[in-house]
Design an enzyme around this catalytic site. Structure first.
Site, short mmCIF file in Angstrom:
data_model
loop_
_atom_site.label_atom_id
_atom_site.label_comp_id
_atom_site.label_asym_id
_atom_site.label_seq_id
_atom_site.Cartn_x
_atom_site.Cartn_y
_atom_site.Cartn_z
N LYS A 42 -16.53 -35.12 -33.97
CA LYS A 42 -15.77 -35.70 -35.09
C LYS A 42 -15.06 -34.50 -36.02
CE LYS A 42 -19.26 -39.29 -35.50
NZ LYS A 42 -20.00 -39.63 -36.52
N GLY A 43 -15.42 -33.57 -35.80
CA GLY A 43 -15.09 -32.58 -37.03
C GLY A 43 -13.68 -32.00 -37.05
N GLU A 98 -10.97 -27.44 -32.23
CA GLU A 98 -12.31 -27.48 -32.75
C GLU A 98 -12.27 -27.03 -34.31
OE1 GLU A 98 -14.96 -28.36 -32.97
OE2 GLU A 98 -16.57 -27.16 -31.56
N ASP A 99 -13.13 -27.59 -34.82
CA ASP A 99 -13.02 -27.34 -36.64
C ASP A 99 -13.58 -26.00 -36.77
OD1 ASP A 99 -15.64 -28.05 -35.59
OD2 ASP A 99 -15.71 -29.46 -36.80
N ASP A 102 -19.43 -21.08 -34.79
CA ASP A 102 -20.34 -20.71 -35.75
C ASP A 102 -21.23 -19.96 -34.64
OD1 ASP A 102 -22.24 -20.61 -37.77
OD2 ASP A 102 -23.64 -22.32 -37.14
N LYS A 130 -16.79 -18.24 -38.06
CA LYS A 130 -17.76 -17.50 -38.73
C LYS A 130 -18.35 -16.18 -37.69
CE LYS A 130 -20.11 -21.53 -40.93
NZ LYS A 130 -21.41 -22.20 -41.06
N PHE A 151 -22.30 -22.46 -45.36
CA PHE A 151 -22.02 -24.02 -44.74
C PHE A 151 -20.98 -24.77 -45.59
CE2 PHE A 151 -22.72 -28.24 -43.55
CZ PHE A 151 -23.19 -27.84 -42.12
N VAL A 152 -19.93 -24.95 -44.71
CA VAL A 152 -18.81 -25.47 -45.50
C VAL A 152 -18.67 -27.15 -44.98
CG1 VAL A 152 -17.48 -23.32 -45.49
CG2 VAL A 152 -17.17 -24.65 -43.38
N ASP A 158 -18.42 -31.87 -41.81
CA ASP A 158 -19.54 -32.50 -42.43
C ASP A 158 -20.86 -31.94 -42.63
OD1 ASP A 158 -20.54 -32.61 -39.64
OD2 ASP A 158 -22.05 -33.99 -40.06
N ARG A 164 -16.92 -35.49 -45.05
CA ARG A 164 -15.68 -35.24 -44.03
C ARG A 164 -14.49 -35.57 -45.13
NH1 ARG A 164 -17.46 -34.76 -38.78
NH2 ARG A 164 -19.43 -35.90 -38.17
P1 IMP Z 1 -21.94 -23.54 -32.86
O1 IMP Z 1 -22.22 -24.22 -31.58
O2 IMP Z 1 -23.07 -22.83 -33.40
O3 IMP Z 1 -20.76 -22.71 -32.72
O4 IMP Z 1 -21.53 -24.65 -33.62
C1 IMP Z 1 -20.42 -25.34 -33.85
C2 IMP Z 1 -20.47 -26.56 -34.40
O5 IMP Z 1 -21.43 -26.72 -35.47
C3 IMP Z 1 -19.04 -26.88 -35.07
O6 IMP Z 1 -18.24 -27.81 -34.04
C4 IMP Z 1 -19.45 -27.92 -36.21
O7 IMP Z 1 -19.72 -29.27 -35.55
C5 IMP Z 1 -20.92 -27.41 -36.52
N1 IMP Z 1 -20.69 -26.45 -37.53
C6 IMP Z 1 -21.03 -25.09 -37.71
N2 IMP Z 1 -20.88 -24.58 -38.60
C7 IMP Z 1 -20.50 -25.72 -39.70
C8 IMP Z 1 -20.32 -25.54 -41.08
O8 IMP Z 1 -20.38 -24.52 -41.86
N3 IMP Z 1 -20.23 -26.88 -41.56
C9 IMP Z 1 -19.95 -27.94 -40.71
N4 IMP Z 1 -20.42 -27.90 -39.48
C10 IMP Z 1 -20.53 -26.70 -38.97
MG MG Z 2 -17.66 -29.80 -34.33
#
Ligand code: IMP
Ligand code: MG
Length: 178
Positions: A42-43, A98-99, A102, A130, A151-152, A158, A164
């Site tokens: 949803k982000g 994508e939002d 990470d 990040k 963490f944002v 969210d 959100r």
């Molecule tokens: P990844 O698989 O670790 O890259 O995670 C990606 C997903 O984790 C993103 O689509 C977000 O939904 C969530 N996420 C990662 N970091 C943050 C953050 O700082 N705030 C909120 N959601 C995050």
């Molecule tokens: Mg996401």
């Protein structure tokens, strides 16, 4: 809500400027070829809504949902596809919206899956990245802002489904999740 924010990382104005810059790049690169925008719920809903309205080529739109987080503030490493697109990707210019990237686990899995569906190309656009947290070799084609390992929340992002609706992006105070 605002009292849980340690500091503002990206103001409304800065977000709007990043969205316009990304849209201009995408418009230039695709040179009026049709694009299938896949919005990752949803982000990225607010980001996608703003970005897509600045795209000038013919755009079709669909949603996907992937979950890797639960309600903790760090990635579980397990990625689950909760909603898939039913559209045929054959020969399409796919743009994943994508939002945040990470660890990269979510996008790595998703991009791999989409690349198996005979798209003409699969490009990735993320509002935030990040890079220090990366566990998988994934880079976005379009990035709004590189951010530190914090963490944002806000503008769609969210923590445990909250924050959100903040109109800016802020660093969440550790006291909320520790
Ligand atoms: P990844 O698989 O670790 O890259 O995670 C990606 C997903 O984790 C993103 O689509 C977000 O939904 C969530 N996420 C990662 N970091 C943050 C953050 O700082 N705030 C909120 N959601 C995050
Ligand atoms: Mg996401």
């Amino acid at each position: 809500m605002h009292k849980d924010i340690k500091y503002e990382l990206m103001s409304k104005e800065e977000i709007a400027a990043a969205v316009s810059r990304l849209a201009a790049q995408i418009n230039k690169d695709f040179a009026n070829e049709p694009v299938l925008a896949l919005v990752i719920l949803k982000g990225s809903m607010f980001f996608a809504a703003d970005l897509i309205r600045e795209l000038t080529m013919p755009v079709t739109l669909d949603f996907m949902k992937v979950s890797s987080y639960g309600s903790s503030s760090s990635s579980s490493g397990k990625v689950q596809l909760q909603l898939d697109t039913m559209l045929d990707l054959t020969g399409q210019n796919v743009l994943i919206i994508e939002d945040i990237i990470d660890s990269g686990n979510t996008l790595y899995k998703l991009k791999t899956l989409l690349c198996e569906r005979n798209a003409k190309c699969v490009k990735l656009c993320t509002l935030l990245d990040k890079p220090d947290r990366r566990e998988t070799p994934i880079t976005a084609d379009y990035t709004g802002k590189l951010i530190p390992n914090e963490f944002v929340v806000g503008y769609g992002l969210d923590f445990a489904e909250r924050y959100r609706n903040l109109p800016y992006i802020g660093v969440l105070d550790e006291k909320v999740y520790s």
